[in-house]
Write an enzyme that holds these catalytic residues in place. Structure first.
Site, mmCIF file in Angstrom:
data_model
loop_
_atom_site.group_PDB
_atom_site.id
_atom_site.type_symbol
_atom_site.label_atom_id
_atom_site.label_comp_id
_atom_site.label_asym_id
_atom_site.label_seq_id
_atom_site.Cartn_x
_atom_site.Cartn_y
_atom_site.Cartn_z
ATOM 1 N N ASN A 174 65.338 -3.496 48.699
ATOM 2 C CA ASN A 174 66.035 -2.457 49.457
ATOM 3 C C ASN A 174 66.076 -2.858 50.926
ATOM 4 O OD1 ASN A 174 67.006 -0.198 50.694
ATOM 5 N ND2 ASN A 174 65.313 1.150 50.123
ATOM 6 N N SER A 177 67.988 1.070 53.438
ATOM 7 C CA SER A 177 67.602 2.434 53.822
ATOM 8 C C SER A 177 67.844 2.615 55.315
ATOM 9 C CB SER A 177 66.119 2.679 53.526
ATOM 10 O OG SER A 177 65.703 3.842 54.214
ATOM 11 N N ASN A 179 66.366 4.723 57.163
ATOM 12 C CA ASN A 179 65.262 5.473 57.768
ATOM 13 C C ASN A 179 64.069 4.632 58.185
ATOM 14 O OD1 ASN A 179 66.659 7.959 57.404
ATOM 15 N ND2 ASN A 179 66.183 7.810 55.220
ATOM 16 N N LYS A 217 70.035 -4.218 47.170
ATOM 17 C CA LYS A 217 70.712 -2.921 47.342
ATOM 18 C C LYS A 217 71.285 -2.829 48.739
ATOM 19 C CE LYS A 217 70.085 2.035 46.635
ATOM 20 N NZ LYS A 217 69.205 3.055 46.053
ATOM 21 N N ASN A 246 73.400 2.416 48.997
ATOM 22 C CA ASN A 246 72.383 3.354 49.482
ATOM 23 C C ASN A 246 73.072 4.549 50.167
ATOM 24 O OD1 ASN A 246 69.765 4.304 50.327
ATOM 25 N ND2 ASN A 246 69.076 2.174 50.236
ATOM 26 N N THR A 247 72.284 5.392 50.802
ATOM 27 C CA THR A 247 72.827 6.556 51.518
ATOM 28 C C THR A 247 73.574 6.095 52.765
ATOM 29 O OG1 THR A 247 70.760 6.776 52.737
ATOM 30 C CG2 THR A 247 70.979 8.081 50.722
ATOM 31 N N GLY A 297 77.107 9.601 44.658
ATOM 32 C CA GLY A 297 77.945 10.772 44.441
ATOM 33 C C GLY A 297 78.390 11.018 43.011
HETATM 34 C C1 LIG Z 1 65.713 12.107 48.720
HETATM 35 C C2 LIG Z 1 66.216 10.712 48.525
HETATM 36 C C3 LIG Z 1 65.326 9.643 48.613
HETATM 37 C C4 LIG Z 1 65.792 8.337 48.410
HETATM 38 N N1 LIG Z 1 64.898 7.301 48.482
HETATM 39 C C5 LIG Z 1 65.324 6.029 48.229
HETATM 40 C C6 LIG Z 1 64.424 4.941 48.229
HETATM 41 O O1 LIG Z 1 63.212 5.095 48.410
HETATM 42 N N2 LIG Z 1 64.919 3.691 47.994
HETATM 43 C C7 LIG Z 1 66.251 3.460 47.748
HETATM 44 O O2 LIG Z 1 66.655 2.313 47.521
HETATM 45 N N3 LIG Z 1 67.140 4.496 47.731
HETATM 46 C C8 LIG Z 1 66.709 5.753 47.957
HETATM 47 N N4 LIG Z 1 67.609 6.794 47.922
HETATM 48 C C9 LIG Z 1 69.040 6.501 47.697
HETATM 49 C C10 LIG Z 1 69.464 6.685 46.250
HETATM 50 O O3 LIG Z 1 68.790 5.775 45.403
HETATM 51 C C11 LIG Z 1 70.978 6.485 46.106
HETATM 52 O O4 LIG Z 1 71.318 5.162 46.477
HETATM 53 C C12 LIG Z 1 71.788 7.453 46.964
HETATM 54 O O5 LIG Z 1 71.161 8.704 47.033
HETATM 55 C C13 LIG Z 1 73.208 7.651 46.441
HETATM 56 O O6 LIG Z 1 73.215 8.203 45.138
HETATM 57 P P1 LIG Z 1 73.435 9.785 44.863
HETATM 58 O O7 LIG Z 1 74.633 10.217 45.654
HETATM 59 O O8 LIG Z 1 73.621 9.881 43.383
HETATM 60 O O9 LIG Z 1 72.171 10.446 45.308
HETATM 61 C C14 LIG Z 1 67.166 8.111 48.123
HETATM 62 C C15 LIG Z 1 68.032 9.196 48.035
HETATM 63 C C16 LIG Z 1 67.590 10.470 48.232
HETATM 64 C C17 LIG Z 1 68.554 11.625 48.124
#
Ligand SMILES: Cc1cc2nc3c(=O)[nH]c(=O)nc-3n(C[C@H](O)[C@H](O)[C@H](O)COP(=O)(O)O)c2cc1C
Length: 356
Positions: A174, A177, A179, A217, A246-247, A297
């Site tokens: 990863n 991220s 953050n 990722k 990722n986000t 999404g």
């Molecule tokens: C609360 C939260 C914590 C997440 N923590 C991680 C993480 O630790 N590592 C990671 O690769 N992605 C993390 N993600 C990202 C998700 O794996 C994913 O890539 C992203 O949320 C998009 O998918 P979604 O729209 O279905 O949630 C996190 C997402 C959320 C909402």
């Protein structure tokens, strides 16, 4: 299916999101959320990397950061589960509140900052699970990150690979991220090339024969130059795939949730269009030669189908689960199978990239 979950969902939404998440994990670990009885649809079976995925819908990283409930999530119907992100040392993450619902948008913003119990604790759980479920168990991937204060980022990822390579069915680096300060800079050409070289060596040292696939990722917020570079690296570096995406730190126009201004990574419905566009672009740039996992999404079967048609061999989700609960898993599989049949596809793999 999951009757308790259906009843609990509106109540959970009244709680602060992180409290709701902790309660959900406890209920799952305590066996309180029971799977439904749906028979697996053979159309959804997907062979990849020597594994037989019962279906292509997986749980994305971040839900089960510490590998507390992978088997409970597999029992709910996911075809595979990704635990993590895990950092070498345990860390608290950012101060709370750090997780925000945007219910009007079907979205979430998080700035958790890799709160997790660290490699040793999580590896012990995966090792214990392997002893029990052995070869019959479902597919569990491990997602690794770096500690916030790490002086040597590459060394942190190397440690994650060394520990998880013998314990996980696939590995995810990863570097996307939003953050952890500086983390996403590891996506730049020179940095990612060096990182991958070191990680492939660490993987070979840990598991010389038939090592687990290694995926990177990526973020949805890359410049065109970064996208071109990453496609090239994916084709030439020896990695086994990309997870897209990722986000996002972007805030697409039209968000209605009052928390839209909160800093952090946005996930859920507003991420669907940009992450699917990036998926299609990476599929095109890698000429279909790199295995892609599509995430961002996904809230119904048509969304999962769109990811597959854009080039995803597997699909993941997280935020959809927050709003729809575990009933979403069966629904997506049912709808996806119906769409594949409608369009005459005999398998998921036959549909991969067919939208381009
Ligand atoms: C609360 C939260 C914590 C997440 N923590 C991680 C993480 O630790 N590592 C990671 O690769 N992605 C993390 N993600 C990202 C998700 O794996 C994913 O890539 C992203 O949320 C998009 O998918 P979604 O729209 O279905 O949630 C996190 C997402 C959320 C909402």
């Amino acid at each position: 299916m999951a009757d308790l979950a259906r009843l609990a969902l509106p109540l959970l939404r009244l709680l602060p999101p992180e409290t709701a998440h902790d309660l959900t994990l406890r209920a799952l670990a305590g066996g309180l959320v029971r799977p439904g009885a749906e028979a697996p649809d053979p159309l959804l079976r997907t062979a990849l990397w020597g594994h037989d995925f019962p279906n292509p819908i997986g749980l994305a990283a971040g839900f089960d950061k510490n590998a507390k409930v992978p088997d409970a999530m597999l029992a709910l119907g996911f075809g595979f589960v990704e635990i993590g992100s895990v950092t070498p040392l345990p860390q608290e993450g950012n101060p709370q509140p750090r997780l925000f619902r945007l219910a009007e948008d079907g979205a979430v913003i998080n700035r958790l900052g890799f709160n997790n119990e660290g490699l040793a604790a999580v590896a012990a759980r995966l090792a214990a699970r392997r002893r029990v479920v052995a070869a019959t168990g479902g597919i569990v991937g491990a997602n690794i990150g770096k500690n916030r204060d790490a002086s040597d980022a590459v060394a942190d990822y190397v440690a994650g690979i060394a520990v998880f390579a013998p314990l996980a069915d696939y590995l995810v680096v990863n570097v996307s991220s939003p953050n952890t300060p500086g983390l996403r800079e590891l996506q730049r050409r020179r940095e990612i090339t060096v990182l991958i070289e070191r990680l492939l060596a660490a993987r070979a040292a840990a598991v010389p024969v038939k090592p687990p696939p290694l995926l990177v990722k990526i973020a949805p917020d890359l410049t065109e130059e970064e996208r071109v570079d990453l496609a090239e690296v994916a084709l030439t570096s020896g990695i086994d795939g990309l997870i897209v995406a990722n986000t996002t730190v972007a805030r697409p126009p039209g968000l209605r949730g009052g928390n839209a201004h909160e800093p952090g990574g946005l996930s859920g419905k507003p991420l669907f269009a940009p992450s699917t566009a990036l998926l299609a672009e990476m599929h095109r740039r890698t000429r279909g030669r790199v295995t892609l996992i599509g995430v961002g999404g996904v809230a119904n079967g048509a969304d999962a189908y769109a990811k597959i048609r854009a080039g995803a061999s597997l699909v993941q989700l997280y935020t959809g689960l927050i709003y729809q609960g575990p009933a979403l898993i069966a629904r997506i599989k049912r709808e996806l199978a119906a769409l594949l049949r409608r369009d005459g596809f005999a398998s998921v793999s036959a549909a991969v990239g067919s939208g381009g």
